[in-house]
Design a protein around this motif. Structure first.
Motif, PDB file in Angstrom:
ATOM      1  N   SER A  41       0.910  -1.308  -0.033  1.00 39.58           N
ATOM      2  CA  SER A  41      -0.027  -0.033   0.001  1.00 39.58           C
ATOM      3  C   SER A  41       0.941   1.281  -0.036  1.00 39.58           C
ATOM      4  N   LYS A  45       1.252   4.049  -2.919  1.00 41.87           N
ATOM      5  CA  LYS A  45       0.725   5.659  -2.546  1.00 41.87           C
ATOM      6  C   LYS A  45       1.967   6.303  -2.984  1.00 41.87           C
ATOM      7  N   GLU A  48       1.747   6.833  -6.913  1.00 39.38           N
ATOM      8  CA  GLU A  48       0.681   7.808  -7.183  1.00 39.38           C
ATOM      9  C   GLU A  48       1.211   9.224  -6.733  1.00 39.38           C
ATOM     10  N   GLU A  49       1.855   9.477  -5.672  1.00 36.02           N
ATOM     11  CA  GLU A  49       2.227  10.753  -5.380  1.00 36.02           C
ATOM     12  C   GLU A  49       3.164  11.277  -6.292  1.00 36.02           C
TER      13      GLU A  49
END
Length: 310
Positions: A41, A45, A48-49
């Motif tokens: 996870s 993340k 994606e950032e």
């Protein structure tokens, strides 16, 4: 011509994205990659950032790809397939070839005569023999195993003792006959000597009870390896200081004769060496087993009267 620097996101995060996109489940992706679900996870993340766009959205106990994720996933999968194929070819080529480094002497007097037997027992494996008296650098050279002379140990390398390097004077039967059929240790001070600069000479002579002045440089043919010295001795050019194990066949077939029962050593030996972390590689394991078996057979034969040339 300069290429533009690639602006790649963290590859660890890309690898996690590819696995999660295939499974559409963080738990399954974590199990495949040997990570925790929380780590998967976190990597998603992070990616994606970095990209500024969502790649997954939660759906029940699993996840679904967003439009951006669906666009990226097949291209990333193909890229990983290409990488896997490239390294797969390298793995296949590496496993199909065994590269052995050794000294000129060991290659010419023992290994080159027997290496074909190993290859015939392993028909799917090619064998490359590299000879030289310099120490192999496994980190820089494409060599799987080395057979080297020395005392060891060598940091980072596993090693197997093959045989000790001992030595005694030898010559051809013709040379011996021309000098009366018997050559005593003290006679060697005046007879033609092959490689008289070799430190083995004064060492053996002292053990034989002959005083030598090590500062006196004797004339004679100087050769760069025991392999050349042995063949020069067989040609009747003089007396050479040789290792009986390496010349067992020539002693048995009377191409060479020993002048004494006395053998000396300076603590050196021949060793099989290979990187410690590659001990379990199948081709290295098979070569090690074959080499130790063949050396063991020749040790037994060398201890017989015929093998000792007596």
């Amino acid at each position: 011509m300069y290429k533009t620097m690639r602006r790649l996101p963290p590859l660890a995060a890309v690898r996690v994205f590819e696995a999660a996109a295939r499974h559409l489940n963080y738990t399954a992706a974590a199990a495949e990659l040997g990570m925790t679900q929380a780590a998967v996870s976190y990597q998603v993340k992070l990616l994606e950032e970095r990209l500024g766009v969502a790649l997954f959205r939660r759906e029940g106990r699993g996840v679904r790809l967003t439009a951006a994720g669906e666009q990226a996933a097949p291209q990333i999968a193909r890229a990983f397939d290409t990488i896997d194929a490239a390294f797969g070819r390298l793995r296949s080529e590496t496993e199909a070839m065994l590269s052995v480094s050794t000294t000129h002497t060991f290659a010419n007097t023992w290994l080159a005569w027997r290496l074909g037997g190993f290859q015939m027992a392993n028909p799917g494996l090619g064998v490359r023999l590299v000879t030289g008296d310099q120490v192999t650098d496994f980190a820089r050279e494409e060599v799987d195993v080395g057979i080297r002379a020395g005392v060891g140990p060598w940091p980072g390398l596993a090693r197997d003792m093959l045989f000790p390097i001992d030595f005694t004077p030898m010559c051809s039967p013709g040379f011996l006959a021309r000098h009366g059929g018997t050559i005593r240790p003290e006679d060697l001070l005046t007879l033609p000597i092959i490689s008289p600069h070799d430190p083995w000479w004064p060492h053996w002579l002292k053990e034989a009870g002959v005083e030598v002045d090590e500062d006196v440089i004797r004339p004679g043919v100087r050769l760069d390896s025991q392999a050349h010295e042995g063949h020069a001795a067989m040609a009747g050019q003089g007396v050479a200081m040789l290792t009986p194990f390496l010349w067992r066949n020539d002693l048995a077939e009377r191409r060479l004769v020993r002048l004494s029962d006395l053998t000396s050593t300076r603590g050196y030996g021949y060793w099989l060496v290979y990187p410690e972390e590659r001990r379990a590689v199948p081709k290295i394991r098979r070569f090690r087993e074959w080499l130790l078996h063949e050396i063991g057979k020749d040790h037994a034969a060398a201890d017989s009267p015929a093998g000792r040339g007596l």
